[in-house]
Each structure stands twice: as C-alpha cells, then as structure tokens.
Design a protein around this motif. Structure first.
Motif, PDB file in Angstrom:
ATOM      1  N   ASP A  89     -18.568   7.226  44.219  1.00 40.06           N
ATOM      2  CA  ASP A  89     -18.484   5.897  43.617  1.00 40.06           C
ATOM      3  C   ASP A  89     -19.535   4.957  44.214  1.00 40.06           C
ATOM      4  O   ASP A  89     -20.115   4.136  43.500  1.00 40.06           O
ATOM      5  N   ARG A  90     -19.797   5.080  45.505  1.00 44.28           N
ATOM      6  CA  ARG A  90     -20.831   4.245  46.130  1.00 44.28           C
ATOM      7  C   ARG A  90     -22.203   4.575  45.557  1.00 44.28           C
ATOM      8  O   ARG A  90     -23.017   3.674  45.319  1.00 44.28           O
ATOM      9  N   LEU A  91     -22.469   5.844  45.331  1.00 41.82           N
ATOM     10  CA  LEU A  91     -23.754   6.243  44.752  1.00 41.82           C
ATOM     11  C   LEU A  91     -23.889   5.680  43.340  1.00 41.82           C
ATOM     12  O   LEU A  91     -24.943   5.143  42.972  1.00 41.82           O
ATOM     13  N   TRP A  92     -22.839   5.783  42.571  1.00 41.77           N
ATOM     14  CA  TRP A  92     -22.838   5.235  41.206  1.00 41.77           C
ATOM     15  C   TRP A  92     -23.058   3.723  41.229  1.00 41.77           C
ATOM     16  O   TRP A  92     -23.883   3.195  40.483  1.00 41.77           O
ATOM     17  N   ARG A  93     -22.360   3.031  42.101  1.00 42.15           N
ATOM     18  CA  ARG A  93     -22.494   1.568  42.155  1.00 42.15           C
ATOM     19  C   ARG A  93     -23.848   1.135  42.704  1.00 42.15           C
ATOM     20  O   ARG A  93     -24.347   0.067  42.352  1.00 42.15           O
ATOM     21  N   THR A  94     -24.436   1.939  43.565  1.00 42.27           N
ATOM     22  CA  THR A  94     -25.786   1.631  44.030  1.00 42.27           C
ATOM     23  C   THR A  94     -26.776   1.711  42.871  1.00 42.27           C
ATOM     24  O   THR A  94     -27.642   0.840  42.711  1.00 42.27           O
ATOM     25  N   CYS A  95     -26.646   2.724  42.052  1.00 41.50           N
ATOM     26  CA  CYS A  95     -27.546   2.877  40.898  1.00 41.50           C
ATOM     27  C   CYS A  95     -27.330   1.769  39.870  1.00 41.50           C
ATOM     28  O   CYS A  95     -28.306   1.204  39.348  1.00 41.50           O
ATOM     29  N   THR A  96     -26.083   1.459  39.565  1.00 40.91           N
ATOM     30  CA  THR A  96     -25.829   0.388  38.595  1.00 40.91           C
ATOM     31  C   THR A  96     -26.231  -0.962  39.176  1.00 40.91           C
ATOM     32  O   THR A  96     -26.664  -1.852  38.440  1.00 40.91           O
ATOM     33  N   GLY A  97     -26.128  -1.102  40.493  1.00 43.44           N
ATOM     34  CA  GLY A  97     -26.606  -2.325  41.135  1.00 43.44           C
ATOM     35  C   GLY A  97     -28.111  -2.475  40.975  1.00 43.44           C
ATOM     36  O   GLY A  97     -28.612  -3.590  40.769  1.00 43.44           O
ATOM     37  N   TRP A  98     -28.843  -1.370  41.061  1.00 43.38           N
ATOM     38  CA  TRP A  98     -30.296  -1.405  40.855  1.00 43.38           C
ATOM     39  C   TRP A  98     -30.610  -1.828  39.429  1.00 43.38           C
ATOM     40  O   TRP A  98     -31.508  -2.647  39.197  1.00 43.38           O
ATOM     41  N   LEU A  99     -29.888  -1.280  38.465  1.00 39.38           N
ATOM     42  CA  LEU A  99     -30.123  -1.645  37.070  1.00 39.38           C
ATOM     43  C   LEU A  99     -29.837  -3.122  36.830  1.00 39.38           C
ATOM     44  O   LEU A  99     -30.573  -3.799  36.103  1.00 39.38           O
ATOM     45  N   THR A 100     -28.781  -3.636  37.450  1.00 39.54           N
ATOM     46  CA  THR A 100     -28.474  -5.058  37.326  1.00 39.54           C
ATOM     47  C   THR A 100     -29.560  -5.911  37.961  1.00 39.54           C
ATOM     48  O   THR A 100     -29.975  -6.936  37.407  1.00 39.54           O
ATOM     49  N   TYR A 101     -30.037  -5.487  39.116  1.00 41.70           N
ATOM     50  CA  TYR A 101     -31.127  -6.191  39.816  1.00 41.70           C
ATOM     51  C   TYR A 101     -32.369  -6.298  38.941  1.00 41.70           C
ATOM     52  O   TYR A 101     -33.015  -7.349  38.862  1.00 41.70           O
ATOM     53  N   SER A 102     -32.696  -5.210  38.249  1.00 41.69           N
ATOM     54  CA  SER A 102     -33.861  -5.232  37.368  1.00 41.69           C
ATOM     55  C   SER A 102     -33.579  -6.036  36.104  1.00 41.69           C
ATOM     56  O   SER A 102     -34.376  -6.892  35.707  1.00 41.69           O
ATOM     57  N   ARG A 103     -32.440  -5.796  35.481  1.00 45.06           N
ATOM     58  CA  ARG A 103     -32.105  -6.470  34.224  1.00 45.06           C
ATOM     59  C   ARG A 103     -31.968  -7.975  34.389  1.00 45.06           C
ATOM     60  O   ARG A 103     -32.398  -8.758  33.526  1.00 45.06           O
ATOM     61  N   PHE A 156     -34.635   7.696  36.232  1.00 46.32           N
ATOM     62  CA  PHE A 156     -33.876   6.974  35.206  1.00 46.32           C
ATOM     63  C   PHE A 156     -33.975   5.462  35.424  1.00 46.32           C
ATOM     64  O   PHE A 156     -34.201   4.689  34.481  1.00 46.32           O
ATOM     65  N   LEU A 157     -33.805   5.045  36.649  1.00 45.22           N
ATOM     66  CA  LEU A 157     -33.825   3.614  36.965  1.00 45.22           C
ATOM     67  C   LEU A 157     -35.195   3.013  36.671  1.00 45.22           C
ATOM     68  O   LEU A 157     -35.310   1.949  36.037  1.00 45.22           O
ATOM     69  N   GLU A 158     -36.227   3.674  37.136  1.00 38.15           N
ATOM     70  CA  GLU A 158     -37.577   3.143  36.985  1.00 38.15           C
ATOM     71  C   GLU A 158     -38.031   3.150  35.528  1.00 38.15           C
ATOM     72  O   GLU A 158     -38.774   2.256  35.101  1.00 38.15           O
ATOM     73  N   MET A 159     -37.581   4.125  34.757  1.00 31.18           N
ATOM     74  CA  MET A 159     -37.928   4.152  33.340  1.00 31.18           C
ATOM     75  C   MET A 159     -37.308   2.958  32.618  1.00 31.18           C
ATOM     76  O   MET A 159     -37.964   2.332  31.767  1.00 31.18           O
ATOM     77  N   ALA A 160     -36.072   2.625  32.945  1.00 26.51           N
ATOM     78  CA  ALA A 160     -35.427   1.474  32.326  1.00 26.51           C
ATOM     79  C   ALA A 160     -36.180   0.200  32.654  1.00 26.51           C
ATOM     80  O   ALA A 160     -36.421  -0.650  31.790  1.00 26.51           O
ATOM     81  N   ASN A 161     -36.570   0.058  33.911  1.00 28.72           N
ATOM     82  CA  ASN A 161     -37.318  -1.129  34.330  1.00 28.72           C
ATOM     83  C   ASN A 161     -38.654  -1.217  33.587  1.00 28.72           C
ATOM     84  O   ASN A 161     -39.025  -2.267  33.053  1.00 28.72           O
ATOM     85  N   ASP A 193     -28.699   0.303  29.227  1.00 25.13           N
ATOM     86  CA  ASP A 193     -27.504   1.053  28.861  1.00 25.13           C
ATOM     87  C   ASP A 193     -27.809   2.546  28.790  1.00 25.13           C
ATOM     88  O   ASP A 193     -27.000   3.377  29.204  1.00 25.13           O
ATOM     89  N   LYS A 194     -28.988   2.877  28.286  1.00 25.58           N
ATOM     90  CA  LYS A 194     -29.376   4.286  28.221  1.00 25.58           C
ATOM     91  C   LYS A 194     -29.496   4.877  29.623  1.00 25.58           C
ATOM     92  O   LYS A 194     -29.049   6.004  29.883  1.00 25.58           O
ATOM     93  N   ALA A 195     -30.117   4.122  30.521  1.00 24.89           N
ATOM     94  CA  ALA A 195     -30.261   4.606  31.898  1.00 24.89           C
ATOM     95  C   ALA A 195     -28.909   4.746  32.576  1.00 24.89           C
ATOM     96  O   ALA A 195     -28.671   5.703  33.316  1.00 24.89           O
ATOM     97  N   SER A 196     -28.018   3.804  32.320  1.00 28.12           N
ATOM     98  CA  SER A 196     -26.683   3.868  32.921  1.00 28.12           C
ATOM     99  C   SER A 196     -25.947   5.124  32.459  1.00 28.12           C
ATOM    100  O   SER A 196     -25.313   5.819  33.268  1.00 28.12           O
TER     101      SER A 196
END
Length: 207
Positions: free
Chosen positions: A86-100, A168-173, A186-189
């Motif tokens: 769950d921490r790994l998942w939230r770290t990744c979604t946190g990155w997406l939020t940071y970029s978005r 995935f994260l960097e492609m979304a950004n 959303d696609k990256a998530s």
C-alpha cells in the motif's frame, strides 16, 4: 544583530530558490539568472549575488530546493501509510498528484531538468543523476519491504518493477505537459495498479 542578518539572508535565499525552481521547471536551469531573479523579486542584486557565488552554485542550490519540495509532496505523505504494498501504491499515486497539481509549473522538475542535462557532464548533471538514483532507490526499498512482508511475490524482479513504475509516471507527466491534457494520469494510475497487482501475493489487497 548578526543573528538577524543571518535570518534575513536565509529568508532571502529561500525566496530566491522558490522562484528559481518554478522558473527552471518551465525554462530550464540554464534559463536561471541571478540578475533576473533579483529584478523579479524586487531584491538588491548585490544581496542576491552574495548568496550564490556563481550560476552553477544557483543551479545546484535550485536542485537541492526542488528535492526538498518533492519529498514534502511525494515521499513524506506516504510514510503515514503502513509499510508494504500500500505504501508503494500511495507513493506512486502521490507522484502522479504532484505532477498533475503542478507543484512545479512545468510539471515534474526533475523530468524537465534531466532532459536538459542528460547528455552533459559536470556537477549539475551529477546532482540530477544522484537525485534520480535516490528516487529509484526509494521505490525499490519500499518494494523490498513489501516483499519481505510477504505482500509481493518472492520471485518478483523488483528492479524491473521499479523501472516500469517510473516509466508509467514519467510518461503521464510528459504527455500532460506536452499536450496540456490530463487523462493520461488516470491511464498511468491504472497501469501502476495493474502492475502492482501482477506482483502482489494477494492482488485483492489493492482495491
């Protein structure tokens, strides 16, 4: 009196660096100028020049400031989550939020700066390499903790997993900044979630 001068100097330095990280995320680290920053912030040019010995010093300090901001928005919030998948998942979604949410106006500061300096040599290049290594190491440590806790399959290749998650994260950004469109997050998530379920000992643990 000396303490007040030091405090004012620190405040000015933080003000300059906050503007510098925003500018650099859009115009690049090479676009930074001590004179421009002083003018934009209505500060004494001599005072600003006294805080940074050279343009390279300013660029390195800007990377350091961006690293702290990144940690505040991506690393620290996930620490409140119990260690594991769950921490790994939230770290990744946190990155997406940071970029978005455009914590930096140009999207991810480090994606932009790395593209600018990836083929160069020198201290600025090395600082960006170190920052990226720290981020990927953090993802791999978090994944390893999840594996040790039995939440990720023991046969999972964590290095490959981290490589794909970061992609995935960097492609979304990149897509969002280039095209000014946000459905890519959303696609990256979904891609991150599917990849984590693929290595999870219990895929249903990730809702």
């Amino acid at each position: 009196m000396a303490d007040r001068r030091i405090e004012r100097g620190n405040q000015t330095r933080q003000l300059v660096l906050r503007r510098a990280v925003d500018l650099a995320s859009v115009e690049g680290l090479e676009g930074l100028s001590l004179g421009r920053l002083a003018s934009e912030l209505e500060l004494s040019k001599s005072g600003v020049f006294a805080l940074f010995g050279s343009k390279e010093d300013l660029q390195l300090a800007t990377i350091g400031a961006a690293t702290k901001i990144f940690a505040e928005h991506v690393i620290e919030p996930a620490r409140d989550t119990s260690s594991g998948l769950d921490r790994l998942w939230r770290t990744c979604t946190g990155w997406l939020t940071y970029s978005r949410d455009r914590v930096f106006p140009g999207g991810c500061f480090f994606y932009a700066a790395s593209a600018e300096f990836d083929a160069r040599t020198g201290k600025v290049h090395d600082a960006l390499v170190a920052a990226r290594a720290d981020w990927l190491d953090h993802l791999e440590r978090t994944a390893r903790e999840a594996q040790q806790a039995g939440e990720i399959r023991p046969d999972a290749d964590l290095s490959q997993l981290v490589f794909e998650l970061a992609a995935f994260l960097e492609m979304a950004n990149a897509e969002s900044v280039l095209r000014d469109e946000f459905s890519c997050y959303d696609k990256a998530s979904r891609a991150v979630l599917n990849r984590l379920r693929g290595v999870a000992a219990d895929p249903s643990a990730l809702s």
